[in-house]
Write a protein that holds these residues in place. Structure first.
Motif, PDB file in Angstrom:
ATOM      1  N   ARG A   2      48.483  33.304 102.098  1.00 30.44           N
ATOM      2  CA  ARG A   2      48.379  31.943 101.561  1.00 30.44           C
ATOM      3  C   ARG A   2      47.013  31.715 100.926  1.00 30.44           C
ATOM      4  N   GLU A  46      42.853  29.920 106.141  1.00 26.71           N
ATOM      5  CA  GLU A  46      43.910  30.924 106.062  1.00 26.71           C
ATOM      6  C   GLU A  46      45.210  30.492 106.742  1.00 26.71           C
ATOM      7  N   ALA A  47      45.273  29.257 107.225  1.00 24.80           N
ATOM      8  CA  ALA A  47      46.455  28.783 107.954  1.00 24.80           C
ATOM      9  C   ALA A  47      47.528  28.266 107.004  1.00 24.80           C
ATOM     10  N   ILE A  48      48.766  28.376 107.458  1.00 22.54           N
ATOM     11  CA  ILE A  48      49.913  27.889 106.689  1.00 22.54           C
ATOM     12  C   ILE A  48      50.151  26.404 106.941  1.00 22.54           C
ATOM     13  N   ASP A  49      49.975  25.988 108.209  1.00 18.09           N
ATOM     14  CA  ASP A  49      50.188  24.587 108.564  1.00 18.09           C
ATOM     15  C   ASP A  49      49.210  24.192 109.674  1.00 18.09           C
ATOM     16  N   HIS A  51      49.666  23.566 112.890  1.00 19.72           N
ATOM     17  CA  HIS A  51      49.804  24.289 114.159  1.00 19.72           C
ATOM     18  C   HIS A  51      49.194  25.687 114.051  1.00 19.72           C
ATOM     19  N   ASP A  52      49.365  26.320 112.912  1.00 17.07           N
ATOM     20  CA  ASP A  52      48.755  27.624 112.671  1.00 17.07           C
ATOM     21  C   ASP A  52      47.225  27.499 112.661  1.00 17.07           C
ATOM     22  N   ALA A  53      46.708  26.436 112.060  1.00 17.01           N
ATOM     23  CA  ALA A  53      45.254  26.208 112.026  1.00 17.01           C
ATOM     24  C   ALA A  53      44.702  26.024 113.438  1.00 17.01           C
ATOM     25  N   ALA A  55      45.991  27.238 116.205  1.00 20.78           N
ATOM     26  CA  ALA A  55      46.051  28.535 116.886  1.00 20.78           C
ATOM     27  C   ALA A  55      44.905  29.446 116.438  1.00 20.78           C
ATOM     28  N   ILE A  56      44.605  29.456 115.149  1.00 20.16           N
ATOM     29  CA  ILE A  56      43.507  30.284 114.632  1.00 20.16           C
ATOM     30  C   ILE A  56      42.171  29.807 115.197  1.00 20.16           C
ATOM     31  N   ARG A  59      41.838  30.855 118.760  1.00 23.46           N
ATOM     32  CA  ARG A  59      41.498  32.285 118.855  1.00 23.46           C
ATOM     33  C   ARG A  59      40.019  32.508 118.577  1.00 23.46           C
TER      34      ARG A  59
END
Length: 104
Positions: A2, A46-49, A51-53, A55-56, A59
């Motif tokens: 993305r 680099e996140a898609i949405d 929730h992904d942001a 999680a990143i 981490r």
């Protein structure tokens, strides 16, 4: 992937190259050793949405140097906002998506 698409879109647009890409602004709240609430912020492009942001960012916060920076405190709250830039370089934060009770 993305992030590569965003770079290609920006290359074809009128947005100057010194303006950062759109992304996600993630706030992690925790209780500092003195008892006061403290926050660490992460920019995730680099996140898609949202929730992904989150999680990143979690981490990244789990890395040893990040844990020691917050005194190994547990993450109490996560807030994610969309961060957008206009061609003049002004940043805009969208409405928050809040996930509470998240622990690292």
């Amino acid at each position: 992937m993305r992030a590569d698409l965003d770079r290609q879109d920006r290359a074809r647009s009128a947005i100057p190259p010194n303006i950062p890409p759109n992304g996600w602004f993630v706030r992690l709240r925790f209780r500092a050793s003195g008892g006061a609430m403290a926050e660490h912020y992460y920019f995730v492009d680099e996140a898609i949405d949202a929730h992904d942001a989150a999680a990143i960012a979690l981490r990244k916060a789990a890395a040893a140097h990040e844990c020691s920076a917050r005194g190994n405190a547990k993450i109490d709250d996560v807030e994610v906002r969309r961060l957008r830039w206009n061609p003049l370089g002004w940043a805009y934060l969208g409405a928050p998506l809040v996930r509470t009770g998240t622990a690292v």
